[in-house]
Each structure stands twice: as structure tokens, then as C-alpha cells.
Design an enzyme around this catalytic site. Structure first.
Site, mmCIF file in Angstrom:
data_model
loop_
_atom_site.group_PDB
_atom_site.id
_atom_site.type_symbol
_atom_site.label_atom_id
_atom_site.label_comp_id
_atom_site.label_asym_id
_atom_site.label_seq_id
_atom_site.Cartn_x
_atom_site.Cartn_y
_atom_site.Cartn_z
ATOM 1 N N ARG A 152 -45.565 31.979 -27.940
ATOM 2 C CA ARG A 152 -47.190 32.940 -27.690
ATOM 3 C C ARG A 152 -48.033 31.831 -27.195
ATOM 4 N NH1 ARG A 152 -47.741 37.077 -30.855
ATOM 5 N NH2 ARG A 152 -50.608 36.467 -30.778
ATOM 6 N N ASP A 167 -56.926 35.995 -30.998
ATOM 7 C CA ASP A 167 -56.239 35.109 -32.034
ATOM 8 C C ASP A 167 -56.790 34.948 -33.200
ATOM 9 O OD1 ASP A 167 -53.972 37.382 -32.334
ATOM 10 O OD2 ASP A 167 -52.602 36.070 -31.411
#
Ligand code: SAM
Length: 246
Positions: A152, A167
Site C-alpha cells: 500500500r 489512513d
């Protein structure tokens, strides 16, 4: 970046490398992922990778020879990788570590099984990483966690970089709450500000929500966070709003 996983159970990784973020990263050429079957470096009919433990005889231990032979073979073809041994005795893996590892050119994970690897293998290991204070039967599931978190962080793997940066943990705070359609559901409404189209107001609302969540759910993170000027201003507003509600 390049990742090699050394395992006696390569089958476990089959769906992992085909699907989701990791599968996409491999298909898009952002991640070069190789699974090496440690049994390919054995020389007996049973392809044995473990043996009895010296001293106690309790449990089995992964033999050093296949691991060293695999490593020599790797070094004869590639430059020196950063070698990680997943272990409950290692440093706790976190977002910071995922970012750090994702910036390396080549990371090799050696999955332990049984009681772990013969201690002499530690001479080729750069670091031990743990996913928590509990004991798994093997390093494979831990490696999937490491690799997914690392993938990611590789630019271009997750559609919008912004979504990665918002996030939880990326900037030291938890993520804000998310809503989608319908705007009204079972008497519950999406906050008006999120439908206002006013980007400045939306930005401030989301920052305050992230600060509030971090303070309530993870006071440990909140207390150690280095607040920016913008965050301090948002915090002041948040405290005022909370005070008014009391
Ligand atoms: N005897 C070892 C100990 O107590 O430290 C545990 C061995 S465990 C049964 C087998 C393998 O699973 C380990 O060598 C390691 O590779 C992996 N493993 C187990 N727990 C883990 C954890 N919390 N984080 C990362 N890897 C883990």
C-alpha cells in the site's frame, strides 16, 4: 521493489499474489514478488527442512543448510537483500516500519516453522519483526501482513495517494469517519457539512473528527503526536465544541 518469501508452504501464497492490492501491484509491475520453496534446497528424498532440537529434544527446528544454500544461490544472482525474520521475539511491526521497508529495493522474508530456525541463521538476518505478542505456527501469515501493508505504501499501488495518507497511523492520527449513499438511512443522516461542497469546511470537519477519534480511541497515540499549527487550531475548536456539549 522486489520481495522474496522463503517458505516451506508456498501454496499458502497462491491467492494472496493473485488478488487484492498485492495482486494488482504485481500485475502492474510495481512489485516483483517471488516465492521460494525452501524444499528446493534440500538433498534427501523427503525434502526435509527440520530436525530435532539439540539439548532438549523438544520440538523441531528448521535446519540451517537449506536456508544458507538458498541464500548463497540468491546472492549468486542478485545483490544483497534486506533480510527479515518474522518472529514473536522481534520488534512490533507498524506503519512506520511498513513505509521504511517499502522504500528498500529488495526485502527477503524467511518464514519460520516449528520452534523456529537454527540460531545460526540469525547471522544472515537483518531484523526480526513481530505482528504481536502471541505465537503463530509459522511466519507465512505474518509475512502476508507485512507485504500487504508495504504494498500500500508503494507509490501508484493504491489508486489515490491521498487515501493512503489519510489512513490511520500514516500521519500519527487515526482516520476520520467515512459515509456513502444513501444520505438518510434508518433515521441516521450523513453530516450536513460533508454534503455542503465547501472544501475548507469539509477539511476542517474531517481533521477535527480524526483528532477526536485519536484522542478517544488511542490516547497513547494522541499524547505522543506532534501537532501542526493547523491541528492545534482544529483542536481548540474541537475542545470548545466538546465543552459546549457538556
Ligand atoms: N519458539 C518460538 C518462540 O517462542 O519464540 C516460536 C516459534 S513459532 C511456533 C514458528 C514461527 O512462526 C516463528 O519462527 C516465526 O517465524 C513465526 N511467528 C510466530 N509468532 C509470530 C509473531 N507473533 N510474529 C511474527 N512471526 C511469528
Amino acid at each position: 521493489m522486489r520481495i522474496e518469501v522463503i517458505t516451506t508452504l508456498p501454496e499458502l501464497f497462491k491467492p494472496f499474489v493473485r488478488m487484492g492490492v498485492v495482486g494488482r501491484a504485481i500485475q502492474n509491475g510495481k512489485l516483483d514478488f517471488d516465492i521460494v520453496n525452501l524444499r528446493d534446497y534440500t538433498h534427501d528424498a523427503h525434502r526435509t527442512t527440520d530436525d530435532y532440537a539439540y539439548g532438549t529434544g523438544i520440538g523441531m527446528v528448521m535446519k540451517p543448510e537449506p536456508i544458507f544454500e538458498m541464500f548463497d544461490d540468491y546472492l549468486s544472482k542478485h545483490s544483497h537483500p534486506w533480510v527479515v525474520f518474522p518472529s514473536p521475539q522481534g520488534k512490533r511491526f507498524d506503519q512506520k516500519k511498513a513505509i521504511e521497508l517499502s522504500k528498500r529495493e529488495d526485502v527477503m522474508f524467511i518464514c519460520g516453522r516449528y520452534e523456529g530456525v537454527d540460531e545460526r541463521v540469525m547471522t544472515i538476518v537483518n531484523e526480526e519483526l513481530s505482528i504481536g505478542d502471541f505465537v503463530l505456527s509459522g511466519g507465512e501469515t505474518a509475512v502476508m501482513i507485512f507485504v500487504e501493508a508495504m504494498a500500500r505504501m508503494i507509490p501508484g499501488v493504491v489508486g489515490k495517494q491521498e487515501s493512503v495518507e489519510n489512513d490511520s497511523f500514516y500521519n500519527g492520527l487515526l482516520d476520520y469517519g467515512h459515509y456513502t449513499r444513501p444520505s438518510e438511512y434508518r433515521g441516521m443522516s450523513v453530516p450536513e457539512v460533508l454534503k455542503s461542497g465547501n472544501h475548507a469546511k469539509i477539511g476542517k470537519y474531517l481533521l477535527k473528527d480524526a483528532l477526536r477519534r485519536t484522542m478517544l480511541k488511542r490516547p497513547d497515540l494522541f499524547l505522543e503526536h506532534k501537532f501542526t499549527v493547523e491541528e492545534k487550531a482544529a483542536l481548540l475548536e474541537l475542545f470548545k465544541e466538546m465543552h459546549e456539549k457538556c
